[in-house]
Design an enzyme around this catalytic site. Structure first.
Site: not given
Length: 477
Positions: A277, A434-436
């Site tokens: 992140e 992905t970030h989520g």
């Protein structure tokens, strides 16, 4: 691609199966190798992460120092000179090697442990990892709620929040404590916002009132110390899962060898996946610096009568805005045309694959295990949960309550403060890394992404079942 976004992979196969597209380099032409990052995995040592984070923060601070106070052409020169440093940080081979070591370890664990034990344990193993700036952001907002909760007058003022709420807080008992807690959080994370890779989006430190509904949700729905308690619980769950896996592997075929290999991969995963992140956080921190300086220049141009509004700058390319700053003349008709075009573009839904002929391809899930009425997606965070679906288009002002299932088109790191409230996540877009998905796993939230038209097919307020292990979402009533 199939591991991260099956719908995109299927759409690409549709094109490739036609037999008219050739991909790949000419084998007679040697591929360039200079500067190519090594794919050799790192030993699980946290030192490279600490070094990269320190270098990244120092680089952002230096950018702020060099850009601060610049106006006119000098400002544009300073930003242009800084952009190569931004690119270098994003493409740093050392940085890539860190998070690729973690991502490859996650895939290795799920593939091999899946073969040996019939499980995909990486979801639990990535809970409460160190150095994840995005999940730390969400937990830190729980700490802000802890600071505010003891002061009823400050809480009441926040419930009537408007854009100047921070200025008015010191007028009530506990208001200074509340304001300082919010400002401390904004100092650390205020460069972020929803859609943060779009430099035109207002940052949280510009509109702190947008955070108030999330803070109040934590004040009302959480107990003191929830942030630390959640992190500790996640770490214990991950450690217990690790110990159980290794014990069962040792008791099986080639037990010691399999357990040793798996232990190394788990250590790599937990040491490095949190850094996944940070590069984007560094990028948006720089964008906030660029944005503030460019908006100050736009304000100067408005005061001089060159622009009608500071947001006119959004519809000029960087070189064009530099020319406006240099000449004192702007093509306002062009600005109005681009505003109108942008309003149209905002109504469009981008496809997963768009060919150069303009064909839109979405892809399909080829599954025979989807019950009637269920929606299929990509399983990215294990667990099963039932809850009230809250279909949300914009995080600002979202009325989320504990136990809700968030249904939205996509999430980016800015949604993470809401993740500590909800019980599950469904998105239309996303992949396993992905970030989520990364943050959902760290928080232990069942999550399914890549659910086509989820925000239209799932009615707001209906109860849904989210199965983050199978990638299915069912509407229950």
């Amino acid at each position: 691609m199939g591991r991260s976004d099956p719908l995109m992979a299927d759409a690409l196969r549709t094109v490739l199966d036609r037999g008219v597209v050739e991909l790949g380099a000419d084998p007679a032409v040697p591929a360039p190798v200079h500067g190519a990052p090594t794919t050799e995995p790192l030993d699980p040592d946290p030192a490279p992460v600490a070094e990269l984070v320190a270098e990244g923060r120092a680089s952002v601070a230096e950018a702020a120092r060099r850009i601060r106070g610049r106006v006119g052409p000098e400002l544009f020169t300073a930003i242009r000179e800084d952009i190569p440093e931004l690119r270098a940080r994003l493409s740093n081979p050392r940085s890539t090697r860190v998070f690729m070591t973690a991502m490859d370890a996650a895939y290795w664990i799920d593939e091999h442990v899946g073969e040996w034990l019939g499980e995909r344990p990486s979801d639990v193993l990535t809970r409460s990892v160190p150095d994840n700036v995005t999940s730390q952001m969400g937990l830190a907002l729980l700490g802000v709620a802890d600071a505010i909760r003891p002061y009823p007058e400050a809480v009441a003022l926040l419930r009537r929040a408007d854009d100047d709420v921070l200025e008015r807080l010191p007028s009530v008992e506990g208001g200074t404590v509340a304001r300082d807690a919010i400002l401390g959080w904004l100092d650390a994370y205020g460069a972020r916002c929803v859609g943060e890779i779009d430099i035109t989006r207002p940052r949280w430190h510009e509109r702190p009132a947008a955070l108030v509904p999330l803070i109040l949700g934590h004040v009302d729905g959480e107990e003191p110390g929830a942030g630390r308690r959640r992190f500790d619980e996640g770490r214990r769950e991950a450690e217990a899962t690790r110990d159980d896996l290794l014990a069962r592997l040792r008791a099986g075929v080639d037990g010691e060898a399999r357990a040793a290999a798996t232990a190394l991969m788990i250590e790599r995963l937990r040491t490095f996946i949190g850094y996944r992140e940070f590069p984007k956080f560094g990028m948006v921190s720089r964008y906030a610096i660029y944005r503030a300086a460019l908006l100050a220049e736009a304000d100067r141009l408005v005061a001089a009568g060159v622009l009608d509004d500071r947001t006119d700058a959004y519809y000029l390319r960087f070189d064009e805005l530099e020319q406006v700053s240099r000449t004192g003349h702007a093509d306002l008709a062009l600005v109005r045309t681009r505003r109108a075009e942008f309003a149209v573009h905002e109504t469009l839904a981008p496809p997963r694959v768009l060919t150069s002929d303009g064909e839109c391809l979405q892809g399909s899930y080829h599954r025979d295990d989807v019950p009637p009425g269920a929606l299929a997606g990509l399983a990215v965070s294990a667990g099963t949960v039932e809850g009230r679906a809250r279909v949300v288009a914009d995080l600002s002002g979202a009325a989320l309550e504990p136990g809700d299932v968030l249904v939205t088109a996509y999430t980016d790191p800015s949604w993470s403060p809401a993740f500590v409230t909800i019980a599950g996540l469904v998105t239309e877009v996303g992949g396993r890394m992905t970030h989520g998905a990364v943050v959902a796993r760290e928080y232990g939230l069942p999550a399914v992404v890549g659910v086509e038209h989820a925000t239209r097919l799932i009615p707001d307020g209906r109860r849904v079942l989210v199965d983050g292990g199978s990638g299915l979402v069912e509407i229950l009533d």
